[in-house]
Design an enzyme around this catalytic site. Structure first.
Site, short mmCIF file in Angstrom:
data_model
loop_
_atom_site.label_atom_id
_atom_site.label_comp_id
_atom_site.label_asym_id
_atom_site.label_seq_id
_atom_site.Cartn_x
_atom_site.Cartn_y
_atom_site.Cartn_z
N ASP A 129 -14.72 -89.31 0.45
CA ASP A 129 -13.70 -89.31 0.58
C ASP A 129 -12.45 -89.42 -1.32
O ASP A 129 -12.62 -89.64 -1.83
CB ASP A 129 -12.49 -89.75 1.66
CG ASP A 129 -11.02 -89.03 1.41
OD1 ASP A 129 -11.55 -87.53 1.86
OD2 ASP A 129 -10.28 -89.67 1.16
N ASP A 169 -8.36 -88.49 -1.97
CA ASP A 169 -7.09 -88.71 -1.98
C ASP A 169 -7.10 -90.13 -1.38
O ASP A 169 -7.77 -90.06 -0.44
CB ASP A 169 -6.24 -87.93 -1.47
CG ASP A 169 -6.44 -85.89 -2.08
OD1 ASP A 169 -6.08 -86.14 -2.74
OD2 ASP A 169 -5.74 -85.49 -0.72
#
Ligand SMILES: [Mg+2]
Ligand SMILES: [Zn+2]
Length: 262
Positions: free
Chosen positions: A14, A16
């Protein structure tokens, strides 16, 4: 008979609050337009409400055009454009997002083990690409799987959904309508001996459930993934892979070094 040889390692992350220490969607407005940041926070409440409705009673087709993270970002970027913010300003601002150099060391460790690194994110391709370039990390990444970002001739940044209506990704998990990270992983995991997946959010649960027993889920504490997993033991049981929890990027690096040293 020879079996087709597998590649050694796929590491998927991922973006953020996993590879960078903030949420890029919000950060751009923190820097360039606090008023729009405020508006984003208010509208996000509605997005979450929509997710709740999706998961409970309404048919999916009625909700295809409802607001989600990608469409919300697109709308607010239109307002940022109207405020006169240029492409140059956006690129410079997004590149200052907090970033821990342990992530670069981790990328180097993965590449040294013959691994491919991909990013699977609900941000957008422009932010991720520009941030990685600003941090001198772009060269480590094989693929960015995210909502497409494009610049118009007038320097307006547009964001479209990864999965565009009327198409649906068909996942019944907690994934938003525009992206199922689990489906994206299934398409890419085949052909690798070992798969690592790192993330912090609710939408990182689905891809972690697609990992096999010998794989590794690198789960960050203190964010919505941990909340989800703690809310019901079935969410934890759905992850067959070895789950290693981390809080700081240094701890993430430590896990990756340990896993790859065996
Ligand atoms: Mg995240
Ligand atoms: Zn999913």
């Amino acid at each position: 008979m020879t079996t087709p040889s597998k590649k050694p390692l796929l590491a998927a992350f991922d973006f953020d609050f996993t590879l960078v220490e903030d949420d890029s969607d919000g950060y751009i407005f923190d820097v360039l337009s606090p008023g729009l940041r405020q508006k984003m926070t208010e509208l996000q409440g509605k997005v979450q409400w929509t997710d709740l409705v999706v998961s409970s009673k309404q048919p999916l087709t009625c909700l295809i055009n409802y607001i989600n993270t990608a469409t919300l970002q697109h709308q607010l970027l239109g307002e940022l454009h109207q405020e006169g913010k240029t492409k140059q300003q956006i690129i410079e601002a997004i590149g200052t997002i907090p970033f821990n150099p342990a992530i670069i060391t981790m990328f180097g460790t993965i590449k040294a083990a013959g691994g491919d690194i991909i990013i699977v994110s609900d941000a957008n391709t422009v932010y991720i690409d520009e941030i990685l370039k600003a941090k001198n990390a772009r060269q480590y990444i094989t693929e960015i799987v995210s909502n497409p970002g494009t610049w118009g001739p007038d320097e307006r940044l547009s964001v479209t959904r990864r999965v565009k209506p009327p198409a649906v990704h068909g996942c019944k998990g907690v994934c938003s309508l525009n992206l199922c990270k689990g489906m994206e992983m299934i398409e890419r995991m085949e052909g690798y001996e070992l798969v690592l997946y790192g993330g912090d959010g609710r939408n990182d649960h689905c891809p972690m459930t697609k990992l096999k027993k010998g794989d590794v889920a690198l789960a960050r504490t203190g964010h919505s993934l941990e909340k989800l997993v703690k809310s019901d033991v079935k969410h934890l049981e759905a992850i067959q892979a070895r789950a290693l929890w981390w809080n700081t990027p240094e701890e993430l690096l430590g896990h990756v070094q340990k896993v790859l040293s065996h």
